[in-house]
Write an enzyme that holds these catalytic residues in place. Sequence first.
Site, PDB file in Angstrom:
ATOM      1  N   LYS A  38     -12.101  -3.843  -5.452  1.00 56.98           N
ATOM      2  CA  LYS A  38     -13.381  -2.843  -5.195  1.00 56.98           C
ATOM      3  C   LYS A  38     -12.367  -2.207  -6.138  1.00 56.98           C
ATOM      4  O   LYS A  38     -12.509  -0.837  -6.620  1.00 56.98           O
ATOM      5  CB  LYS A  38     -13.757  -2.258  -4.608  1.00 56.98           C
ATOM      6  CG  LYS A  38     -14.380  -0.714  -4.011  1.00 56.98           C
ATOM      7  CD  LYS A  38     -14.985  -0.127  -3.658  1.00 56.98           C
ATOM      8  CE  LYS A  38     -15.470   1.495  -3.872  1.00 56.98           C
ATOM      9  NZ  LYS A  38     -15.252   2.560  -4.139  1.00 56.98           N
ATOM     10  N   LYS A  93      -7.495 -10.902  -7.019  1.00 54.75           N
ATOM     11  CA  LYS A  93      -8.063 -10.833  -5.859  1.00 54.75           C
ATOM     12  C   LYS A  93      -9.738 -10.599  -6.685  1.00 54.75           C
ATOM     13  O   LYS A  93      -9.084  -8.733  -7.061  1.00 54.75           O
ATOM     14  CB  LYS A  93      -7.920 -10.856  -4.416  1.00 54.75           C
ATOM     15  CG  LYS A  93      -9.105 -11.258  -3.723  1.00 54.75           C
ATOM     16  CD  LYS A  93      -8.108 -11.361  -2.043  1.00 54.75           C
ATOM     17  CE  LYS A  93      -9.728 -11.450  -1.382  1.00 54.75           C
ATOM     18  NZ  LYS A  93      -9.342 -11.313   0.377  1.00 54.75           N
ATOM     19  N   LYS A 124       0.609  -1.338   0.277  1.00 58.40           N
ATOM     20  CA  LYS A 124       0.304  -0.344  -0.035  1.00 58.40           C
ATOM     21  C   LYS A 124       0.792   1.520   0.122  1.00 58.40           C
ATOM     22  O   LYS A 124       0.524   2.338  -0.445  1.00 58.40           O
ATOM     23  CB  LYS A 124      -0.938   0.011   0.881  1.00 58.40           C
ATOM     24  CG  LYS A 124      -1.835  -0.895   0.987  1.00 58.40           C
ATOM     25  CD  LYS A 124      -2.938  -0.878   2.540  1.00 58.40           C
ATOM     26  CE  LYS A 124      -4.265  -1.750   2.110  1.00 58.40           C
ATOM     27  NZ  LYS A 124      -5.225  -1.602   2.837  1.00 58.40           N
TER      28      LYS A 124
END
Length: 368
Positions: free
Chosen positions: A233, A230, A149
């Site tokens: 969103k 995976k 991230k």
Amino acid sequence: MFRADITAAPSIGGRRSNRAHTIVSTLWKEQAQDMAQTKPRVFSGIQPTGGTHIGNYLGAIRNWVDQQDMYDNIFCIVDLHAITVPYEAGDLLERKMDMAKILLASGIDPERSILFMQSDVREHSELAWILGTQAMFGELRRMTQFKEKSGGQESVSVGLFGYPVLQAADIILYDAEKVPVGEDQKQHIELTRDITIRFNANFGETFVVPEPDIKKVGARVMSLDDPFSKMSKSNPNEGSRVELRDTPSQISKKIRRAVTDSGSEVRYDENEKPAVSNLINIYSLFARISVSEVEERYAGKGYGDFKKDLAEIVVEGLRPIQERITELDESPDEVYRLIDEGRQRAEAIARPKMERVRHVTGLTFTNS
């Protein structure tokens, strides 16, 4: 199930008075103790990201619903985790409400489980700070999710770096024995265990050391446009996922356009047919039948027939959830009421635990 009349408890500045807290805390504590004698406690958290999709549902939410009678469940919408990245306040409020509706509509039963907002129980933040003194910088720096991230950037919030510590606080605040997580979260639970063991060694046995509960089936639903990623969103391609609020026509269109593999045989083989295997997995989970049964149903048939039926299976599987979401859309006060009841039940467990933590760490200052 026994329920206290908690909605009538008086409050002072948004927090119940001491007398009201004592009454409610005692009642819910007695109930929690009774449940704990027969059922292991499980803590599960989910971020209010918005756009909840079938990967979230099949990989986590439905398992929570199915296991409500097996465990003493505590379900938390982790909004404090959600603010570790840039966000808009108004958007966060909408996403929190949407997640609450989805969990309730999916079958999370406030009569059998505790459901609340993380930030409403202030003990999460307090315990996270204390646990931060037990976590090592090197441990947090090695977290795979932080590396992904942050992308090696310097302009990353301290909150994102300390995310695993807050996650540890979420779990051990309630003495959870099991934590349902995907394989990608296993490292965080291992860190939680390390921090818990270290705390207990330094200050005496205070917390239960939790175990990860990783499901072998359905833990990873992959993207419709890339079977090696995976379902998420964050994928800019809306066709990569089926969201729980999608209309039947949107669902059919997305599944019809889902990528497949060479050939036309509907066969499960993650190496040679990763895309079709993902679709078979989705079919299997929604229909609640084995992968081999899906293969048998479509022996001699092609991708067209399979995708058409898969779309119908998903539409019908989501129909009761979507109908309940619509009802909750029209009754927001009911959602607020249920979440607030969950908050009070969670506080009744969290407050005594934090009193214990303050005592063993020397933070309690009193002459009594």
